[in-house]
Motif scaffolding. Structure first.
Motif, PDB file in Angstrom:
ATOM      1  N   PHE A 274       1.210  -0.816  -0.044  1.00  8.34           N
ATOM      2  CA  PHE A 274      -0.088  -0.047  -0.048  1.00  8.34           C
ATOM      3  C   PHE A 274       1.093   1.372   0.177  1.00  8.34           C
ATOM      4  O   PHE A 274       1.786   1.232   0.664  1.00  8.34           O
ATOM      5  N   VAL A 275       0.746   1.888  -1.202  1.00  6.45           N
ATOM      6  CA  VAL A 275       1.160   2.968  -1.069  1.00  6.45           C
ATOM      7  C   VAL A 275       0.613   4.390  -0.834  1.00  6.45           C
ATOM      8  O   VAL A 275      -0.634   4.820  -1.587  1.00  6.45           O
ATOM      9  N   GLY A 276       1.113   5.704   0.133  1.00  6.13           N
ATOM     10  CA  GLY A 276       0.411   6.831   0.061  1.00  6.13           C
ATOM     11  C   GLY A 276       0.700   8.009  -0.846  1.00  6.13           C
ATOM     12  O   GLY A 276       2.227   8.139  -1.085  1.00  6.13           O
ATOM     13  N   HIS A 277       0.629   7.969  -1.964  1.00  7.11           N
ATOM     14  CA  HIS A 277       1.075   8.606  -3.150  1.00  7.11           C
ATOM     15  C   HIS A 277       0.595  10.307  -2.840  1.00  7.11           C
ATOM     16  O   HIS A 277       1.848  11.582  -4.318  1.00  7.11           O
ATOM     17  N   GLY A 278      -0.189  10.350  -2.115  1.00  4.55           N
ATOM     18  CA  GLY A 278       0.331  12.319  -2.066  1.00  4.55           C
ATOM     19  C   GLY A 278      -0.703  13.150  -3.735  1.00  4.55           C
ATOM     20  O   GLY A 278      -0.431  12.004  -4.133  1.00  4.55           O
ATOM     21  N   SER A 279       0.001  14.120  -3.436  1.00  3.06           N
ATOM     22  CA  SER A 279       0.722  15.460  -4.898  1.00  3.06           C
ATOM     23  C   SER A 279       0.863  14.672  -5.426  1.00  3.06           C
ATOM     24  O   SER A 279       1.823  13.981  -5.488  1.00  3.06           O
ATOM     25  N   PRO A 280       0.486  15.241  -7.154  1.00  5.85           N
ATOM     26  CA  PRO A 280       0.911  13.984  -8.475  1.00  5.85           C
ATOM     27  C   PRO A 280       2.380  14.742  -8.659  1.00  5.85           C
ATOM     28  O   PRO A 280       3.615  13.996  -9.322  1.00  5.85           O
ATOM     29  N   MET A 281       3.013  15.495  -7.415  1.00  2.00           N
ATOM     30  CA  MET A 281       4.340  16.360  -7.840  1.00  2.00           C
ATOM     31  C   MET A 281       5.319  14.913  -7.406  1.00  2.00           C
ATOM     32  O   MET A 281       6.676  15.486  -7.937  1.00  2.00           O
ATOM     33  N   ASN A 282       4.537  14.627  -6.443  1.00  2.53           N
ATOM     34  CA  ASN A 282       5.922  13.640  -6.169  1.00  2.53           C
ATOM     35  C   ASN A 282       6.602  12.729  -7.020  1.00  2.53           C
ATOM     36  O   ASN A 282       7.266  12.419  -6.736  1.00  2.53           O
ATOM     37  N   ALA A 283       5.423  13.003  -7.720  1.00  5.00           N
ATOM     38  CA  ALA A 283       5.994  12.038  -9.307  1.00  5.00           C
ATOM     39  C   ALA A 283       7.762  12.547 -10.122  1.00  5.00           C
ATOM     40  O   ALA A 283       8.087  11.697 -10.610  1.00  5.00           O
ATOM     41  N   ILE A 284       7.338  14.109  -9.622  1.00  6.70           N
ATOM     42  CA  ILE A 284       8.636  14.552 -10.809  1.00  6.70           C
ATOM     43  C   ILE A 284       9.970  14.970  -9.648  1.00  6.70           C
ATOM     44  O   ILE A 284      10.220  15.901  -9.869  1.00  6.70           O
ATOM     45  N   GLU A 285       9.445  15.870  -8.212  1.00  7.33           N
ATOM     46  CA  GLU A 285      10.410  16.200  -7.024  1.00  7.33           C
ATOM     47  C   GLU A 285      11.036  15.267  -6.836  1.00  7.33           C
ATOM     48  O   GLU A 285      10.841  13.854  -6.340  1.00  7.33           O
ATOM     49  N   ASN A 286      12.136  15.393  -6.843  1.00  5.07           N
ATOM     50  CA  ASN A 286      13.588  15.098  -6.073  1.00  5.07           C
ATOM     51  C   ASN A 286      13.029  14.991  -4.701  1.00  5.07           C
ATOM     52  O   ASN A 286      13.915  15.569  -3.735  1.00  5.07           O
ATOM     53  N   ASN A 287      11.879  14.871  -4.429  1.00  8.51           N
ATOM     54  CA  ASN A 287      11.568  14.699  -2.424  1.00  8.51           C
ATOM     55  C   ASN A 287      11.562  13.363  -1.624  1.00  8.51           C
ATOM     56  O   ASN A 287      12.464  11.930  -2.821  1.00  8.51           O
ATOM     57  N   ARG A 288      11.575  12.964  -0.854  1.00  7.41           N
ATOM     58  CA  ARG A 288      11.947  11.854   0.220  1.00  7.41           C
ATOM     59  C   ARG A 288      11.026  10.548   0.131  1.00  7.41           C
ATOM     60  O   ARG A 288      11.096   9.768  -0.167  1.00  7.41           O
ATOM     61  N   TRP A 289       9.840  11.252  -0.511  1.00  3.54           N
ATOM     62  CA  TRP A 289       8.996  10.108  -0.915  1.00  3.54           C
ATOM     63  C   TRP A 289       9.434   9.590  -2.296  1.00  3.54           C
ATOM     64  O   TRP A 289       9.435   8.354  -1.981  1.00  3.54           O
ATOM     65  N   ARG A 290       9.496   9.991  -2.887  1.00  4.61           N
ATOM     66  CA  ARG A 290       9.879   9.968  -4.226  1.00  4.61           C
ATOM     67  C   ARG A 290      11.085   9.148  -4.577  1.00  4.61           C
ATOM     68  O   ARG A 290      10.741   7.719  -4.443  1.00  4.61           O
ATOM     69  N   GLN A 291      12.284   9.500  -3.177  1.00  2.10           N
ATOM     70  CA  GLN A 291      12.957   8.741  -3.506  1.00  2.10           C
ATOM     71  C   GLN A 291      12.969   7.278  -2.784  1.00  2.10           C
ATOM     72  O   GLN A 291      14.153   6.227  -3.193  1.00  2.10           O
ATOM     73  N   SER A 292      12.296   7.063  -1.917  1.00  4.54           N
ATOM     74  CA  SER A 292      12.116   5.884  -1.128  1.00  4.54           C
ATOM     75  C   SER A 292      11.127   4.652  -1.850  1.00  4.54           C
ATOM     76  O   SER A 292      11.118   4.075  -2.443  1.00  4.54           O
ATOM     77  N   TRP A 293      10.372   5.728  -3.033  1.00  4.77           N
ATOM     78  CA  TRP A 293       9.451   4.679  -4.524  1.00  4.77           C
ATOM     79  C   TRP A 293      11.144   3.877  -5.464  1.00  4.77           C
ATOM     80  O   TRP A 293      11.091   3.213  -5.815  1.00  4.77           O
TER      81      TRP A 293
END
Length: 286
Positions: free
Chosen positions: A27-46
């Motif tokens: 189960f993945v918390g996806h949050g803001s669509p911007m997480n797909a392209i921003e180099n933040n900790r959420w995307r880094q974890s994915w």
């Protein structure tokens, strides 16, 4: 020939395939669509999780994604060979609309899953969508960082929002069998999701009291293996109403939890909040 394009008469059918080591369920918390392209900790974890999964001896043959963003009357599966990338949002930078995730579909796998899973209350097979949908941002925004090569076929399963929580969990129970056929089951939503109260200036470690409470209760159910109790979230009353003014972002958790086996161990990742009212809590069971 790949299974997504070969005629079924010359392709090994899914029912003939041998069982494999059981794949995890996410189960993945996806949050803001911007997480797909921003180099933040959420995307880094994915990205890190995708690298981990691909490094294993047993890699996914197929991804079945249940996204908060596909609601239908009854339940449907995408059944096209080449699902389109859907940009189902507005008001974001052009760079986000430019994103594509050209993962193939798998019509044979969709037909097999349709026959293997019955809709609660009717005993009808899951319906097949041959072209109206595709991969919405609940799916591709997390799968692209995880599996950037887009080589693994992806099927989406819709949700019937009119049905009670227990029926969504029950479908997850039926999906569990797919984990031993090389299917990675991914629920994509958020454990807490209230856009009306979102504060874009809030740091990731801050959230409303009601958001923290609902997230804590959800995590406790998971840790204590009280997964059917996740269906009872309305009993939290005002806390639940604030955490989910509408509950489409919570439902994918029920599918993932339903597919968990008794011996599976949960591991949390991406704990924290976006905008004080969106829980990014994510979990892998294996």
């Amino acid at each position: 020939m790949s299974e997504s394009t070969a005629p079924e008469s010359v392709t090994t059918t899914w029912s003939d395939l041998p069982t494999t080591a059981r794949l995890p369920v996410l189960f993945v918390g996806h949050g803001s669509p911007m997480n797909a392209i921003e180099n933040n900790r959420w995307r880094q974890s994915w990205q890190a999780l995708g690298t981990e999964l691909l490094a294993r001896a047993q890699q996914p043959r197929l991804i079945l994604c249940i996204s908060a963003h596909w609601l239908t009357a009854g339940w449907q599966l995408t059944a096209m060979a080449q699902p389109r990338t859907i940009h189902d949002f507005g008001g974001f930078p052009q760079a986000l609309f430019d994103q594509q995730y050209p993962a193939p579909g798998s019509p044979p796998a969709a037909r097999f899953i349709s026959r293997s899973v019955l809709q609660p209350g009717s005993n009808r097979p899951l319906e097949l969508d041959g072209g109206d949908w595709g991969l919405d941002h609940g799916a591709w925004s997390i799968l692209k960082p995880m599996f950037p090569d887009a080589a693994i076929p992806v099927i989406q399963l819709s949700m019937d929002y009119s049905r009670p929580a227990a029926e969504h969990f029950a479908i997850g129970r039926q999906l569990a069998q797919l984990r031993e056929r090389g299917v990675l089951i991914v629920g994509s939503g958020n454990a807490v999701h209230n856009l009306r109260t979102m504060r874009r200036d809030a740091p990731d470690n801050q959230a409303y009291d009601w958001a923290i409470e609902f997230d804590r209760v959800t995590a406790d159910h998971i840790v204590q293996r009280r997964l059917p109790a996740l269906c009872d979230f309305p009993q939290l009353g005002a806390v639940a109403q604030m955490a989910h003014p509408s509950w489409e972002h919570y439902l994918p958790l029920l599918y993932a939890a339903g597919a968990v086996q008794e011996e599976d161990e949960p591991r949390f990742f991406n704990e924290g909040f976006q905008g004080a009212s969106i829980s990014m809590r994510s979990v892998i069971w294996e």
